[in-house]
Design a protein around this motif. Sequence first.
Motif, PDB file in Angstrom:
ATOM      1  N   GLU A 468       9.300  -7.464   3.522  1.00  0.00           N
ATOM      2  CA  GLU A 468      10.113  -6.254   3.422  1.00  0.00           C
ATOM      3  C   GLU A 468      10.825  -6.196   2.069  1.00  0.00           C
ATOM      4  OE1 GLU A 468      13.707  -3.929   5.842  1.00  0.00           O
ATOM      5  OE2 GLU A 468      12.733  -5.695   6.697  1.00  0.00           O
ATOM      6  N   GLY A 469      10.699  -5.044   1.423  1.00  0.00           N
ATOM      7  CA  GLY A 469      11.370  -4.837   0.147  1.00  0.00           C
ATOM      8  C   GLY A 469      10.686  -5.510  -1.029  1.00  0.00           C
ATOM      9  N   HIS A 470       9.461  -5.982  -0.844  1.00  0.00           N
ATOM     10  CA  HIS A 470       8.757  -6.695  -1.905  1.00  0.00           C
ATOM     11  C   HIS A 470       7.300  -6.253  -1.994  1.00  0.00           C
ATOM     12  CE1 HIS A 470      12.256  -9.307  -1.377  1.00  0.00           C
ATOM     13  NE2 HIS A 470      11.980  -9.825  -2.569  1.00  0.00           N
ATOM     14  N   LYS A 471       6.757  -6.423  -3.173  1.00  0.00           N
ATOM     15  CA  LYS A 471       5.344  -6.163  -3.436  1.00  0.00           C
ATOM     16  C   LYS A 471       4.635  -7.502  -3.628  1.00  0.00           C
ATOM     17  CE  LYS A 471       2.394  -4.282  -7.117  1.00  0.00           C
ATOM     18  NZ  LYS A 471       2.412  -3.551  -8.409  1.00  0.00           N
ATOM     19  N   HIS A 502       3.389 -14.990  -3.967  1.00  0.00           N
ATOM     20  CA  HIS A 502       4.406 -14.616  -4.950  1.00  0.00           C
ATOM     21  C   HIS A 502       4.725 -13.142  -4.783  1.00  0.00           C
ATOM     22  CE1 HIS A 502       4.250 -18.091  -8.099  1.00  0.00           C
ATOM     23  NE2 HIS A 502       4.197 -18.546  -6.861  1.00  0.00           N
ATOM     24  N   TRP A 503       5.998 -12.811  -5.035  1.00  0.00           N
ATOM     25  CA  TRP A 503       6.482 -11.467  -4.728  1.00  0.00           C
ATOM     26  C   TRP A 503       7.212 -10.860  -5.909  1.00  0.00           C
ATOM     27  CZ3 TRP A 503       4.709  -9.912  -0.103  1.00  0.00           C
ATOM     28  CH2 TRP A 503       4.386 -10.898   0.843  1.00  0.00           C
ATOM     29  N   GLU A 504       7.248  -9.527  -5.899  1.00  0.00           N
ATOM     30  CA  GLU A 504       8.039  -8.770  -6.869  1.00  0.00           C
ATOM     31  C   GLU A 504       8.901  -7.784  -6.093  1.00  0.00           C
ATOM     32  OE1 GLU A 504       6.747  -5.263  -9.664  1.00  0.00           O
ATOM     33  OE2 GLU A 504       6.232  -7.154 -10.651  1.00  0.00           O
ATOM     34  N   ALA A 505      10.214  -7.829  -6.338  1.00  0.00           N
ATOM     35  CA  ALA A 505      11.126  -6.960  -5.601  1.00  0.00           C
ATOM     36  C   ALA A 505      10.864  -5.493  -5.933  1.00  0.00           C
ATOM     37  CB  ALA A 505      12.573  -7.318  -5.911  1.00  0.00           C
ATOM     38  N   LEU A 506      10.931  -4.659  -4.896  1.00  0.00           N
ATOM     39  CA  LEU A 506      10.737  -3.221  -5.085  1.00  0.00           C
ATOM     40  C   LEU A 506      12.064  -2.550  -5.431  1.00  0.00           C
ATOM     41  CD1 LEU A 506       8.439  -2.417  -2.012  1.00  0.00           C
ATOM     42  CD2 LEU A 506       7.735  -2.724  -4.385  1.00  0.00           C
ATOM     43  N   SER A 507      11.971  -1.398  -6.096  1.00  0.00           N
ATOM     44  CA  SER A 507      13.169  -0.590  -6.322  1.00  0.00           C
ATOM     45  C   SER A 507      13.615   0.024  -5.001  1.00  0.00           C
ATOM     46  CB  SER A 507      12.866   0.513  -7.331  1.00  0.00           C
ATOM     47  OG  SER A 507      11.935   1.426  -6.773  1.00  0.00           O
ATOM     48  N   GLN A 508      14.807   0.599  -4.993  1.00  0.00           N
ATOM     49  CA  GLN A 508      15.328   1.180  -3.762  1.00  0.00           C
ATOM     50  C   GLN A 508      14.412   2.283  -3.246  1.00  0.00           C
ATOM     51  OE1 GLN A 508      19.325   2.623  -4.053  1.00  0.00           O
ATOM     52  NE2 GLN A 508      19.373   3.470  -1.982  1.00  0.00           N
ATOM     53  N   GLY A 509      13.935   3.138  -4.158  1.00  0.00           N
ATOM     54  CA  GLY A 509      13.055   4.225  -3.742  1.00  0.00           C
ATOM     55  C   GLY A 509      11.753   3.717  -3.173  1.00  0.00           C
ATOM     56  N   GLU A 510      11.190   2.677  -3.822  1.00  0.00           N
ATOM     57  CA  GLU A 510       9.941   2.116  -3.339  1.00  0.00           C
ATOM     58  C   GLU A 510      10.133   1.443  -1.986  1.00  0.00           C
ATOM     59  OE1 GLU A 510       7.617   0.946  -7.446  1.00  0.00           O
ATOM     60  OE2 GLU A 510       9.261  -0.326  -6.757  1.00  0.00           O
ATOM     61  N   ALA A 511      11.270   0.760  -1.820  1.00  0.00           N
ATOM     62  CA  ALA A 511      11.543   0.087  -0.550  1.00  0.00           C
ATOM     63  C   ALA A 511      11.694   1.100   0.575  1.00  0.00           C
ATOM     64  CB  ALA A 511      12.800  -0.768  -0.673  1.00  0.00           C
ATOM     65  N   GLN A 526      -8.228  -6.102   4.963  1.00  0.00           N
ATOM     66  CA  GLN A 526      -8.294  -4.863   4.188  1.00  0.00           C
ATOM     67  C   GLN A 526      -9.200  -5.055   2.991  1.00  0.00           C
ATOM     68  OE1 GLN A 526      -4.537  -3.668   2.777  1.00  0.00           O
ATOM     69  NE2 GLN A 526      -5.184  -1.667   2.036  1.00  0.00           N
ATOM     70  N   SER A 527     -10.057  -4.091   2.703  1.00  0.00           N
ATOM     71  CA  SER A 527     -10.997  -4.191   1.583  1.00  0.00           C
ATOM     72  C   SER A 527     -10.254  -4.343   0.282  1.00  0.00           C
ATOM     73  CB  SER A 527     -11.883  -2.948   1.541  1.00  0.00           C
ATOM     74  OG  SER A 527     -12.602  -2.900   0.340  1.00  0.00           O
ATOM     75  N   GLN A 528     -10.844  -5.169  -0.607  1.00  0.00           N
ATOM     76  CA  GLN A 528     -10.248  -5.321  -1.920  1.00  0.00           C
ATOM     77  C   GLN A 528     -10.275  -4.016  -2.687  1.00  0.00           C
ATOM     78  OE1 GLN A 528      -8.821  -8.122  -3.213  1.00  0.00           O
ATOM     79  NE2 GLN A 528      -8.996  -8.937  -1.165  1.00  0.00           N
ATOM     80  N   ASN A 529     -11.116  -3.088  -2.280  1.00  0.00           N
ATOM     81  CA  ASN A 529     -11.177  -1.797  -2.965  1.00  0.00           C
ATOM     82  C   ASN A 529     -10.094  -0.847  -2.486  1.00  0.00           C
ATOM     83  OD1 ASN A 529     -13.380  -2.485  -4.515  1.00  0.00           O
ATOM     84  ND2 ASN A 529     -14.841  -1.901  -2.909  1.00  0.00           N
ATOM     85  N   GLN A 530      -9.335  -1.284  -1.428  1.00  0.00           N
ATOM     86  CA  GLN A 530      -8.258  -0.453  -0.922  1.00  0.00           C
ATOM     87  C   GLN A 530      -6.944  -0.933  -1.494  1.00  0.00           C
ATOM     88  OE1 GLN A 530      -8.804  -0.927   3.250  1.00  0.00           O
ATOM     89  NE2 GLN A 530     -10.256   0.762   3.425  1.00  0.00           N
ATOM     90  N   GLN A 531      -5.866  -0.200  -1.168  1.00  0.00           N
ATOM     91  CA  GLN A 531      -4.556  -0.561  -1.707  1.00  0.00           C
ATOM     92  C   GLN A 531      -4.099  -1.900  -1.159  1.00  0.00           C
ATOM     93  OE1 GLN A 531      -2.816   0.730  -3.903  1.00  0.00           O
ATOM     94  NE2 GLN A 531      -3.808   2.661  -4.284  1.00  0.00           N
ATOM     95  N   GLU A 532      -3.663  -2.820  -2.040  1.00  0.00           N
ATOM     96  CA  GLU A 532      -3.081  -4.089  -1.639  1.00  0.00           C
ATOM     97  C   GLU A 532      -1.574  -4.069  -1.807  1.00  0.00           C
ATOM     98  OE1 GLU A 532      -6.890  -6.876  -2.823  1.00  0.00           O
ATOM     99  OE2 GLU A 532      -4.943  -7.188  -3.723  1.00  0.00           O
ATOM    100  N   ASN A 533      -1.023  -2.944  -2.270  1.00  0.00           N
ATOM    101  CA  ASN A 533       0.418  -2.819  -2.463  1.00  0.00           C
ATOM    102  C   ASN A 533       1.057  -2.390  -1.152  1.00  0.00           C
ATOM    103  OD1 ASN A 533       2.997  -2.172  -3.117  1.00  0.00           O
ATOM    104  ND2 ASN A 533       2.469  -1.023  -4.977  1.00  0.00           N
ATOM    105  N   PRO A 534       1.863  -3.267  -0.506  1.00  0.00           N
ATOM    106  CA  PRO A 534       2.451  -2.908   0.781  1.00  0.00           C
ATOM    107  C   PRO A 534       3.396  -1.722   0.688  1.00  0.00           C
ATOM    108  CG  PRO A 534       3.438  -4.911  -0.072  1.00  0.00           C
ATOM    109  CD  PRO A 534       2.277  -4.589  -0.944  1.00  0.00           C
ATOM    110  N   GLY A 535       3.764  -1.293  -0.507  1.00  0.00           N
ATOM    111  CA  GLY A 535       4.626  -0.137  -0.652  1.00  0.00           C
ATOM    112  C   GLY A 535       3.862   1.163  -0.659  1.00  0.00           C
ATOM    113  N   GLU A 536       2.565   1.118  -0.434  1.00  0.00           N
ATOM    114  CA  GLU A 536       1.766   2.329  -0.462  1.00  0.00           C
ATOM    115  C   GLU A 536       0.983   2.464   0.831  1.00  0.00           C
ATOM    116  OE1 GLU A 536       1.110   1.841  -5.227  1.00  0.00           O
ATOM    117  OE2 GLU A 536      -0.588   2.234  -3.921  1.00  0.00           O
TER     118      GLU A 536
END
Length: 746
Positions: A468-471, A502-511, A526-536
């Motif tokens: 939660e709150g991380h990419k 390893h994680w990168e913190a999301l901005s408030q809007g992204e979170a 999930q396919s590697q060709n699909q989104q791997e960004n949990p914020g999307e």
Amino acid sequence: MKRRTSYLALLSGMVMSGLILAAPGFSMNSFAAEKANGENAFTSGTTQRTASTANLVEGYMHQQGQDDFPGYTLNTNRRAYLNEINGIVYDAILNKSKEVAAGKEANTKIEVTINIKDILGDRYKEIYYPEDFGLESFTDDAGDSNVFNVLNNYIGFDPEKIIRTLRLDCPYDIYWYGNEYDTTNGFVLYREEGKTTGDFICAKYEEPITFELCVSADYSTSGKGGECNADVNKCKAVKSAADNANKIIQKYKSKSDFEKLKAYRDEICNLTAYNYDYIRNGVNRYGNPHQMINVFDGDPDTKVICEGYSKAFKYLCDGTDFNSNIIECYIVTGNMAEKSPSANKALHMWNNVRMSDGKNYIVDVTNCDPDNNNEQPSNDLFMVGAKKVEGEWLKPAAIDVYYSYEGLSTGSYTQNELAVSETDYDPKSEVAEEVTINFNPNGGKVATESITTYVGGCIEQLPVPTREGHKFIGWYTEPTGGEKIPDAVKFVSKCEDTWYAHWEALSQGEAEYQNQQGNSGEQDGQSQNQQENPGEQGGQNQDQQENPGGQNGQNQRQQDAQNQNQRQNPAKQDNKNNQQNQNNDTNPKANPGAKENVTPQPENGTISAEEGDFETSVDGTASITGSANKKIKSVNIGNEITNGNVTYKVTKIQPKAFKKYKKIKSLTIGDNVQEIGSEAFSGCTGLKKITIHANNLKSVGKKSFKGLKDGVKINVVCREKKTYEKVVKKLKKAGASKAKFKFVKG
């Protein structure tokens, strides 16, 4: 062939039954010992080499047959330190030398035309007088001309330095060279008719410089030294021997590792025989029995002793792409005794082979070779273990013989390299071992906690954790720092391992947008060709919008000036019909993914990240400049670096970026890197493993890998073997000449 009535009858130092105590000319040549002598000594017109002709011949064979052969040169790339005129002559001599070495050219005379006017520039004159050089005359009291040395110094021509540099850079290409040369330049000394003084020199725009390299007696047409004609048939035999050896390697490339080693032993035993005449009587009718060329030259009359057997076996092993990347063959020297260590003993040379189980085994090809052509090579001393007895003696279980190492081996190898397994090698142990990879979400959640595969296997798809709150930015070998694991693991090493998210913190809007989408569940599979960004939004194609602030489904490649009314700052919009879109873009509640009302664009700037410090450019690329942490142990230069919502391709490593970062142990260079700057990793003496994804690598700067420890492992990952070969040449030229290279397809 031959069957020994006594194992000691094979030894190169002492023969049983009181025949002889020392073989004439017995050689335990080692480049490790020769290198300690330092630079070659030079006298005018004569060079005195430290390596024997025979060893240089073997080096040439290695160089021709094995693309990643590191060589044993005393230094590398000394050519770069020559001035213009010496560099021109050096290149001409080297080109001719390669032709001679390959048996394509007999005449070893080289003539080079030098544009003196270009070399001298403003210092050029058509006529030179003694006073131009601070002399009273060009001749000494005895009437001898000094013009040769005077002009050579003036134009910077240094014959001895040229030859010395060739010996350091390219010793194997001039294996035929007999250590003597003659050289002349085209300058002519004139004197006015009828006068004893007033001499002067006329200098043409272009002057010829001539080198005559004398051929060693071993490779001259007459069999004597001092002449400038090489025997092309003898030189062709060297090239042919390398080709024959490498055909053997290719013949068995599909076999298991053990089957390859066994086949190499059998091939060597079939190709040669033991040279009893040389041992018993000091008689050698053909070739050099110490050298492996007698094994692969196709001539049944050339025979070898233990040194030739062991070098031939190592040559084949060195050129082999084993299934296990830890297999290595060593040449060791010492004593061998029969029945009792305290009884008869003699000098001997054999091989130790480290197998995929990490243990060393004795391979004594000399004593595997039968006398009778109808007999198969013996297994008694092939891939066997041995136990220590009576101090430092090693005794195999199946046969009553003993081995001990002598100073050259104990001084050249570590204890681990000399330690031998107590049991014989079991080929069944080559069955792939299972290995378990554990996935530590490092503060997040992951449904697949481990994957079991086998040593050398691959993992096509890694699990994708959430937090939660991380990419999620990838799996790494350490909780912080460490080496990044590629998305598809091509080769799993032999050990149980744990990889960390390893994680990168999301901005408030992204979170907020992440929470709105309910993207807190596991995305395994999930396919590697699909989104791997949990914020999307899961399942969204990468060809679609990746910016969480954008309209779902909109393709980034279609965002151009015509769409700016939907994406830019509403203050710049005049169309009232777009007002609702403006409100949505600037109101996080109306569009929770929105962070800015202007699409982020690449810009010139700097980024400090865990991987290091970067300089970014408006063209969307970035270059790594180093790291503020001088004690960093692992450097992972990925394909991209992200700053906010802008992603830059990492295409360059700046000059001196990590120079003298001595704590670095592992280095990974991503596939987008096109250029490695000069001295980028110079002096990184702690480096043990380097992985270079080289599909797009175009340039490797001077000295970028100078000062690495001998034997550092460099895996070059690329699609084509040709690309690998080109990259290896660049890396060697940049200082990694003594690294161990491996081709990894990917």
